[in-house]
Design a protein around this motif. Structure first.
Motif, PDB file in Angstrom:
ATOM      1  N   TYR A  18      16.892   0.989  12.331  1.00  0.00           N
ATOM      2  CA  TYR A  18      16.514   2.302  12.858  1.00  0.00           C
ATOM      3  C   TYR A  18      16.918   2.430  14.323  1.00  0.00           C
ATOM      4  O   TYR A  18      17.353   3.498  14.767  1.00  0.00           O
ATOM      5  N   ILE A  19      16.780   1.340  15.068  1.00  0.00           N
ATOM      6  CA  ILE A  19      17.213   1.355  16.463  1.00  0.00           C
ATOM      7  C   ILE A  19      18.711   1.626  16.529  1.00  0.00           C
ATOM      8  O   ILE A  19      19.192   2.419  17.337  1.00  0.00           O
ATOM      9  N   ARG A  20      19.465   0.982  15.649  1.00  0.00           N
ATOM     10  CA  ARG A  20      20.914   1.192  15.618  1.00  0.00           C
ATOM     11  C   ARG A  20      21.252   2.618  15.173  1.00  0.00           C
ATOM     12  O   ARG A  20      22.099   3.289  15.766  1.00  0.00           O
ATOM     13  N   ARG A  21      20.557   3.093  14.162  1.00  0.00           N
ATOM     14  CA  ARG A  21      20.853   4.412  13.593  1.00  0.00           C
ATOM     15  C   ARG A  21      20.552   5.535  14.574  1.00  0.00           C
ATOM     16  O   ARG A  21      21.283   6.541  14.644  1.00  0.00           O
ATOM     17  N   PHE A  22      19.469   5.405  15.347  1.00  0.00           N
ATOM     18  CA  PHE A  22      19.041   6.474  16.237  1.00  0.00           C
ATOM     19  C   PHE A  22      19.467   6.256  17.682  1.00  0.00           C
ATOM     20  O   PHE A  22      18.992   6.967  18.582  1.00  0.00           O
ATOM     21  N   ASN A  23      20.347   5.301  17.926  1.00  0.00           N
ATOM     22  CA  ASN A  23      20.798   5.042  19.288  1.00  0.00           C
ATOM     23  C   ASN A  23      21.418   6.305  19.899  1.00  0.00           C
ATOM     24  O   ASN A  23      22.289   6.945  19.293  1.00  0.00           O
ATOM     25  N   GLU A  24      20.936   6.688  21.082  1.00  0.00           N
ATOM     26  CA  GLU A  24      21.385   7.854  21.837  1.00  0.00           C
ATOM     27  C   GLU A  24      21.065   9.180  21.148  1.00  0.00           C
ATOM     28  O   GLU A  24      21.566  10.232  21.557  1.00  0.00           O
ATOM     29  N   LYS A  25      20.223   9.152  20.125  1.00  0.00           N
ATOM     30  CA  LYS A  25      19.800  10.398  19.476  1.00  0.00           C
ATOM     31  C   LYS A  25      18.565  10.956  20.185  1.00  0.00           C
ATOM     32  O   LYS A  25      17.734  10.218  20.717  1.00  0.00           O
ATOM     33  N   THR A  26      18.440  12.266  20.182  1.00  0.00           N
ATOM     34  CA  THR A  26      17.304  12.931  20.818  1.00  0.00           C
ATOM     35  C   THR A  26      16.169  13.110  19.818  1.00  0.00           C
ATOM     36  O   THR A  26      16.385  13.534  18.679  1.00  0.00           O
ATOM     37  N   ILE A  27      14.969  12.777  20.251  1.00  0.00           N
ATOM     38  CA  ILE A  27      13.764  12.968  19.451  1.00  0.00           C
ATOM     39  C   ILE A  27      12.786  13.799  20.274  1.00  0.00           C
ATOM     40  O   ILE A  27      12.391  13.394  21.375  1.00  0.00           O
ATOM     41  N   VAL A  28      12.428  14.973  19.773  1.00  0.00           N
ATOM     42  CA  VAL A  28      11.466  15.837  20.452  1.00  0.00           C
ATOM     43  C   VAL A  28      10.079  15.554  19.871  1.00  0.00           C
ATOM     44  O   VAL A  28       9.890  15.596  18.655  1.00  0.00           O
ATOM     45  N   ILE A  29       9.126  15.270  20.752  1.00  0.00           N
ATOM     46  CA  ILE A  29       7.779  14.893  20.334  1.00  0.00           C
ATOM     47  C   ILE A  29       6.791  15.923  20.857  1.00  0.00           C
ATOM     48  O   ILE A  29       6.679  16.120  22.068  1.00  0.00           O
ATOM     49  N   LYS A  30       6.084  16.596  19.950  1.00  0.00           N
ATOM     50  CA  LYS A  30       4.989  17.467  20.377  1.00  0.00           C
ATOM     51  C   LYS A  30       3.734  16.604  20.425  1.00  0.00           C
ATOM     52  O   LYS A  30       3.257  16.091  19.415  1.00  0.00           O
ATOM     53  N   TYR A  31       3.193  16.450  21.637  1.00  0.00           N
ATOM     54  CA  TYR A  31       2.072  15.557  21.907  1.00  0.00           C
ATOM     55  C   TYR A  31       0.809  16.389  22.020  1.00  0.00           C
ATOM     56  O   TYR A  31       0.719  17.284  22.862  1.00  0.00           O
ATOM     57  N   GLY A  32      -0.170  16.099  21.151  1.00  0.00           N
ATOM     58  CA  GLY A  32      -1.401  16.874  21.185  1.00  0.00           C
ATOM     59  C   GLY A  32      -2.503  16.181  20.415  1.00  0.00           C
ATOM     60  O   GLY A  32      -2.364  15.048  19.958  1.00  0.00           O
ATOM     61  N   GLY A  33      -3.631  16.870  20.245  1.00  0.00           N
ATOM     62  CA  GLY A  33      -4.752  16.333  19.488  1.00  0.00           C
ATOM     63  C   GLY A  33      -5.458  15.194  20.203  1.00  0.00           C
ATOM     64  O   GLY A  33      -5.424  15.063  21.423  1.00  0.00           O
ATOM     65  N   ASN A  34      -6.105  14.337  19.387  1.00  0.00           N
ATOM     66  CA  ASN A  34      -6.878  13.212  19.933  1.00  0.00           C
ATOM     67  C   ASN A  34      -6.022  12.259  20.749  1.00  0.00           C
ATOM     68  O   ASN A  34      -6.524  11.586  21.652  1.00  0.00           O
ATOM     69  N   ALA A  35      -4.739  12.180  20.437  1.00  0.00           N
ATOM     70  CA  ALA A  35      -3.851  11.278  21.171  1.00  0.00           C
ATOM     71  C   ALA A  35      -3.780  11.649  22.645  1.00  0.00           C
ATOM     72  O   ALA A  35      -3.407  10.826  23.482  1.00  0.00           O
ATOM     73  N   MET A  36      -4.163  12.889  22.986  1.00  0.00           N
ATOM     74  CA  MET A  36      -4.143  13.335  24.385  1.00  0.00           C
ATOM     75  C   MET A  36      -5.479  13.164  25.083  1.00  0.00           C
ATOM     76  O   MET A  36      -5.567  13.341  26.301  1.00  0.00           O
ATOM     77  N   THR A  37      -6.540  12.828  24.333  1.00  0.00           N
ATOM     78  CA  THR A  37      -7.873  12.762  24.934  1.00  0.00           C
ATOM     79  C   THR A  37      -8.504  11.374  24.855  1.00  0.00           C
ATOM     80  O   THR A  37      -9.337  11.044  25.699  1.00  0.00           O
ATOM     81  N   ASP A  38      -8.134  10.558  23.894  1.00  0.00           N
ATOM     82  CA  ASP A  38      -8.666   9.200  23.774  1.00  0.00           C
ATOM     83  C   ASP A  38      -7.909   8.265  24.717  1.00  0.00           C
ATOM     84  O   ASP A  38      -6.683   8.176  24.631  1.00  0.00           O
ATOM     85  N   PRO A  39      -8.601   7.560  25.622  1.00  0.00           N
ATOM     86  CA  PRO A  39      -7.905   6.727  26.623  1.00  0.00           C
ATOM     87  C   PRO A  39      -6.969   5.686  26.018  1.00  0.00           C
ATOM     88  O   PRO A  39      -5.843   5.502  26.499  1.00  0.00           O
ATOM     89  N   ASP A  40      -7.405   5.000  24.963  1.00  0.00           N
ATOM     90  CA  ASP A  40      -6.550   3.978  24.348  1.00  0.00           C
ATOM     91  C   ASP A  40      -5.314   4.596  23.707  1.00  0.00           C
ATOM     92  O   ASP A  40      -4.208   4.053  23.803  1.00  0.00           O
ATOM     93  N   LEU A  41      -5.513   5.729  23.042  1.00  0.00           N
ATOM     94  CA  LEU A  41      -4.378   6.391  22.399  1.00  0.00           C
ATOM     95  C   LEU A  41      -3.397   6.931  23.433  1.00  0.00           C
ATOM     96  O   LEU A  41      -2.181   6.919  23.220  1.00  0.00           O
ATOM     97  N   LYS A  42      -3.912   7.417  24.561  1.00  0.00           N
ATOM     98  CA  LYS A  42      -3.030   7.901  25.632  1.00  0.00           C
ATOM     99  C   LYS A  42      -2.162   6.776  26.169  1.00  0.00           C
ATOM    100  O   LYS A  42      -0.951   6.941  26.361  1.00  0.00           O
ATOM    101  N   GLU A  43      -2.773   5.641  26.420  1.00  0.00           N
ATOM    102  CA  GLU A  43      -2.016   4.480  26.910  1.00  0.00           C
ATOM    103  C   GLU A  43      -0.978   4.051  25.880  1.00  0.00           C
ATOM    104  O   GLU A  43       0.172   3.755  26.215  1.00  0.00           O
ATOM    105  N   GLY A  44      -1.398   4.008  24.609  1.00  0.00           N
ATOM    106  CA  GLY A  44      -0.476   3.598  23.555  1.00  0.00           C
ATOM    107  C   GLY A  44       0.695   4.545  23.410  1.00  0.00           C
ATOM    108  O   GLY A  44       1.840   4.108  23.208  1.00  0.00           O
ATOM    109  N   PHE A  45       0.432   5.844  23.522  1.00  0.00           N
ATOM    110  CA  PHE A  45       1.515   6.828  23.428  1.00  0.00           C
ATOM    111  C   PHE A  45       2.527   6.617  24.541  1.00  0.00           C
ATOM    112  O   PHE A  45       3.738   6.629  24.305  1.00  0.00           O
ATOM    113  N   ALA A  46       2.040   6.427  25.763  1.00  0.00           N
ATOM    114  CA  ALA A  46       2.948   6.227  26.897  1.00  0.00           C
ATOM    115  C   ALA A  46       3.819   4.990  26.685  1.00  0.00           C
ATOM    116  O   ALA A  46       5.039   5.024  26.926  1.00  0.00           O
ATOM    117  N   ARG A  47       3.222   3.909  26.230  1.00  0.00           N
ATOM    118  CA  ARG A  47       3.997   2.687  25.979  1.00  0.00           C
ATOM    119  C   ARG A  47       5.042   2.911  24.892  1.00  0.00           C
ATOM    120  O   ARG A  47       6.184   2.430  24.990  1.00  0.00           O
TER     121      ARG A  47
END
Length: 299
Positions: free
Chosen positions: A25-54
């Protein structure tokens, strides 16, 4: 010297298998653009926020070009409460008078956007925050809602729909190894700001960037059938049937509409995933099975 705990052969084998699974998958998507809509609990839970950033930083480091579009409804509500202003909604859209628009800009373009940028940068990324007013790259026009009687139009204030998106600014940041983080605020023909649904912005942006994937993070496992079972693969024809029989309803309809439009207009695949699952982003992009619903054009 730090003490390194020995790893068991079973744990080592599991880690090796995960890395080996990710490689194609890393090889297949190399230099490809991925648009991510970030919302929901992932934006409010501290652990999930850190995990998303990583996870976003990791995707960039292995050669993908992630572009983040974020919402911020709960944060806007909290700020409105602080200033003693009651939020109002019509057909799921926030009524946005000029005072509310000022708060939306402050929260989305300031507090929320800069927090996401800071988290990504803390984990080794090079994030840059934008709104559609920067370079006027998101042009918007006023949105009117349809009344129940059909011909009636409902004015909900400075709520907009995307008129056009100029991709040059975002594309330039991608080529310089920056990670764009975009607040869904557009600009009108007379310079006025418009509050735009983040799903709509993410979908349109994915189209104009010719993205490989559009990923919509939600608080649900994906699209569920009437028995509550996850539907892992959908096409526009199947979705039409699910809307007609009421399986897809309520707040999921505009999200699905945005996903369908993106898929029909050239985005290779659209994924609706559960942002409450740790590392859902990596699981969807870099593993065989994924964790949500994928929508693709009819073959």
């Amino acid at each position: 010297m730090p003490v390194i705990e020995p790893i068991s052969p079973q744990a080592a084998a599991t880690k090796a298998a995960v890395l080996a699974e990710a490689m194609p998958y890393i090889r297949r998507f190399n230099e490809k653009t991925i648009v991510i809509k970030y919302g929901g609990n992932a934006m409010t839970d501290p652990d999930l926020k850190e995990g998303f950033a990583r996870d976003v930083v990791l995707l960039k480091l292995v050669g993908l070009n992630p572009v983040v579009v974020h919402g911020g409804g709960p944060q806007i509500n909290a700020m409105l409460d602080r200033v003693g202003k009651q939020g109002q909604f019509v057909q799921g859209m926030r009524v946005t008078d000029s005072e509310t628009m000022d708060i939306v800009e402050m929260v989305l373009g300031g507090l929320v956007n800069k927090e996401i940028v800071s988290l990504i940068n803390q984990h080794g990324g090079r994030a840059v925050g934008l709104t559609g007013k920067d370079g006027h790259f998101i042009r918007a026009k006023k949105m009117y809602l349809k009344g129940e009687k059909g011909g009636e139009q409902i004015d909900v204030g400075q709520v907009g729909e995307v008129e056009s998106i100029a991709p040059e600014l975002v594309a330039l940041l991608d080529t310089r190894d920056f990670i764009p983080v975009i607040a869904p605020i557009g600009v009108g023909s007379e310079g006025q700001a418009f509050n735009i649904n983040a799903d709509l912005v993410a979908g349109k942006l994915a189209e104009v960037l010719d993205a490989e994937k559009l990923i919509l993070m939600t608080n649900t496992p994906g699209v569920l059938d009437q028995k509550g079972q996850l539907l892992t693969r959908l096409t526009p024809k199947i979705v039409d049937g699910l809307v007609a029989d009421g399986t897809i309803s309520g707040g999921m309809i505009p999200k699905i509409a945005s996903a369908l439009e993106a898929a029909v207009n050239g985005v290779k695949a659209v994924h609706i995933i559960d942002g409450r699952v740790k590392h859902a982003l990596l699981l969807e992009v870099l593993t065989d099975h994924g964790v949500g619903t994928m929508i693709r054009r009819d073959e």
